[in-house]
Design a protein around this motif. Structure first.
Motif, PDB file in Angstrom:
ATOM      1  N   VAL A  69       0.853  -1.193   0.000  1.00  0.00           N
ATOM      2  CA  VAL A  69       0.000   0.000   0.000  1.00  0.00           C
ATOM      3  C   VAL A  69       0.885   1.238   0.000  1.00  0.00           C
ATOM      4  O   VAL A  69       1.769   1.366   0.851  1.00  0.00           O
ATOM      5  CB  VAL A  69      -0.918   0.033   1.236  1.00  0.00           C
ATOM      6  CG1 VAL A  69      -1.796   1.290   1.218  1.00  0.00           C
ATOM      7  CG2 VAL A  69      -1.780  -1.217   1.307  1.00  0.00           C
ATOM      8  N   ASN A  70       0.643   2.135  -0.943  1.00  0.00           N
ATOM      9  CA  ASN A  70       1.316   3.422  -0.915  1.00  0.00           C
ATOM     10  C   ASN A  70       0.590   4.330   0.071  1.00  0.00           C
ATOM     11  O   ASN A  70      -0.640   4.302   0.145  1.00  0.00           O
ATOM     12  CB  ASN A  70       1.323   4.050  -2.309  1.00  0.00           C
ATOM     13  CG  ASN A  70       2.212   5.269  -2.381  1.00  0.00           C
ATOM     14  OD1 ASN A  70       1.839   6.333  -1.872  1.00  0.00           O
ATOM     15  ND2 ASN A  70       3.366   5.123  -2.992  1.00  0.00           N
ATOM     16  N   VAL A  71       1.343   5.119   0.822  1.00  0.00           N
ATOM     17  CA  VAL A  71       0.727   5.994   1.815  1.00  0.00           C
ATOM     18  C   VAL A  71      -0.321   6.901   1.172  1.00  0.00           C
ATOM     19  O   VAL A  71      -1.356   7.201   1.779  1.00  0.00           O
ATOM     20  CB  VAL A  71       1.816   6.832   2.526  1.00  0.00           C
ATOM     21  CG1 VAL A  71       1.185   7.898   3.408  1.00  0.00           C
ATOM     22  CG2 VAL A  71       2.708   5.934   3.370  1.00  0.00           C
ATOM     23  N   ALA A  72      -0.082   7.307  -0.057  1.00  0.00           N
ATOM     24  CA  ALA A  72      -1.018   8.209  -0.743  1.00  0.00           C
ATOM     25  C   ALA A  72      -2.367   7.559  -1.001  1.00  0.00           C
ATOM     26  O   ALA A  72      -3.359   8.252  -1.261  1.00  0.00           O
ATOM     27  CB  ALA A  72      -0.410   8.679  -2.066  1.00  0.00           C
ATOM     28  N   GLU A  73      -2.458   6.211  -0.920  1.00  0.00           N
ATOM     29  CA  GLU A  73      -3.707   5.502  -1.183  1.00  0.00           C
ATOM     30  C   GLU A  73      -4.602   5.436   0.055  1.00  0.00           C
ATOM     31  O   GLU A  73      -5.759   5.015  -0.034  1.00  0.00           O
ATOM     32  CB  GLU A  73      -3.409   4.078  -1.655  1.00  0.00           C
ATOM     33  CG  GLU A  73      -2.597   3.998  -2.934  1.00  0.00           C
ATOM     34  CD  GLU A  73      -2.170   2.572  -3.230  1.00  0.00           C
ATOM     35  OE1 GLU A  73      -2.740   1.637  -2.625  1.00  0.00           O
ATOM     36  OE2 GLU A  73      -1.262   2.377  -4.051  1.00  0.00           O
ATOM     37  N   ILE A  74      -4.096   5.835   1.207  1.00  0.00           N
ATOM     38  CA  ILE A  74      -4.867   5.719   2.447  1.00  0.00           C
ATOM     39  C   ILE A  74      -5.978   6.755   2.480  1.00  0.00           C
ATOM     40  O   ILE A  74      -5.764   7.926   2.162  1.00  0.00           O
ATOM     41  CB  ILE A  74      -3.932   5.875   3.666  1.00  0.00           C
ATOM     42  CG1 ILE A  74      -2.985   4.676   3.737  1.00  0.00           C
ATOM     43  CG2 ILE A  74      -4.723   6.002   4.960  1.00  0.00           C
ATOM     44  CD1 ILE A  74      -1.929   4.783   4.796  1.00  0.00           C
ATOM     45  N   ASP A  75      -7.168   6.299   2.859  1.00  0.00           N
ATOM     46  CA  ASP A  75      -8.330   7.191   2.954  1.00  0.00           C
ATOM     47  C   ASP A  75      -8.215   8.000   4.246  1.00  0.00           C
ATOM     48  O   ASP A  75      -8.342   7.449   5.341  1.00  0.00           O
ATOM     49  CB  ASP A  75      -9.610   6.356   2.969  1.00  0.00           C
ATOM     50  CG  ASP A  75     -10.875   7.222   3.045  1.00  0.00           C
ATOM     51  OD1 ASP A  75     -10.739   8.458   3.125  1.00  0.00           O
ATOM     52  OD2 ASP A  75     -11.974   6.644   3.050  1.00  0.00           O
TER      53      ASP A  75
END
Length: 296
Positions: A178-184
């Motif tokens: 998971v890329n940090v930018a993908e976190i909601d």
């Protein structure tokens, strides 16, 4: 003021009554009154005014109280120190402080293995936050501290034990890194800003353009994991919490990966005892087992 005068003043401020203060100090009321009178004479001002049969603190007394509280905190520290020197530092006991995540996963296994190999040994284990562990080691109240992050301080030795990966746990997540930018950001459960892991994650989230002020912050990785288990959102926790917290969704690595150091702390002016060295060896071994399990 002499110490006995300070004790009487503090007891009256605490109990609100000369009679109850005398009972607390195990002295007669006239004796306590005499000490208070001498204290006021030496100071040159009144500490209490009598109103309706009660002792009401003066403005001067209220200004003094925080300083007196600090004195009694130091006295409490001194008592703990003398108790430690009297009872628990004869080479047959050890006191360990660890951060909560390790106290719910790694440290109990280390302790049990040590007790199995050395029956009759005395061990005291406390789970607390890193800053308290540092304070208690410096106060001779702990032999070893096991923490996440770097707690370099004067008077402390810090041994790097391992790098613990940080993993994403999310019941709604998919597979793979998971890329940090993908976190909601609306579902993200953050950690207390005082946590060294939180500082690392907040920087990564900020670089990814995600607000570093999540709607929920908690003080421990364990609580973050429990909220995820209950469907409260997603979180980034240490791998040991993700591995040993029951009922969690399968953890996923971060991309790029992030990790937090596991560090053992002890006083710089104390050599590690044989017991501490044995505990340290078991800690390294159990960490290696967990990290190998994560790689499978």
């Amino acid at each position: 003021m002499r110490l006995r005068q300070i004790e009487v003043f503090y007891a009256i401020m605490t109990t609100g009554s000369l009679r109850r203060a005398a009972e607390l100090l195990h002295v007669s009321q006239p004796a306590a009154s005499k000490v208070l009178r001498y204290a006021e004479q030496s100071l040159g001002f009144a500490l209490f005014e009598r109103a309706g049969g009660r002792l009401v603190p003066t403005r001067e007394a209220r200004i003094m109280l925080p300083h007196v509280n600090a004195i009694f905190e130091k006295l409490s520290d001194l008592k703990r120190l003398t108790d430690n020197l009297r009872y628990a530092r004869d080479g047959h006991s050890i006191s360990i402080g660890c951060v909560p995540s390790l106290g719910l996963s790694l440290v109990p296994r280390v302790v049990q293995r040590y007790r199995t190999a050395h029956p009759g040994m005395e061990l005291t284990i406390d789970a607390m936050h890193g800053s308290e562990i540092v304070s208690r080691i410096l106060n001779h109240d702990l032999d070893l501290g096991i923490v996440f992050g770097d707690y370099t301080r004067d008077g402390l030795t810090a041994l790097h034990i391992a790098d613990i990966p940080l993993l994403v746990i999310d019941a709604e997540g998919g597979e793979g890194p998971v890329n940090v930018a993908e976190i909601d950001p609306a579902r993200y459960i953050g950690l207390s800003e005082n946590d060294p892991t939180a500082r690392l994650l907040d920087m990564a989230l900020d670089e990814a353009g995600i607000p570093a002020t999540p709607p929920v912050r908690v003080r421990t990785h364990f609580m973050a994991a429990e909220l995820v288990r209950l469907g409260g959102g997603c979180a980034i926790v240490d791998a040991l919490t993700a591995l040993h917290h029951p009922g969690l969704p399968r953890p996923r690595p971060l991309s790029p990966p992030l990790s937090v150091t596991c560090t053992v702390l002890f006083r710089a002016d104390h050599a590690l005892s044989h017991i501490s060295q044995s505990i340290l060896a078991l800690l390294r071994n159990e960490l290696a087992i967990d990290l190998a399990a994560l790689a499978e």
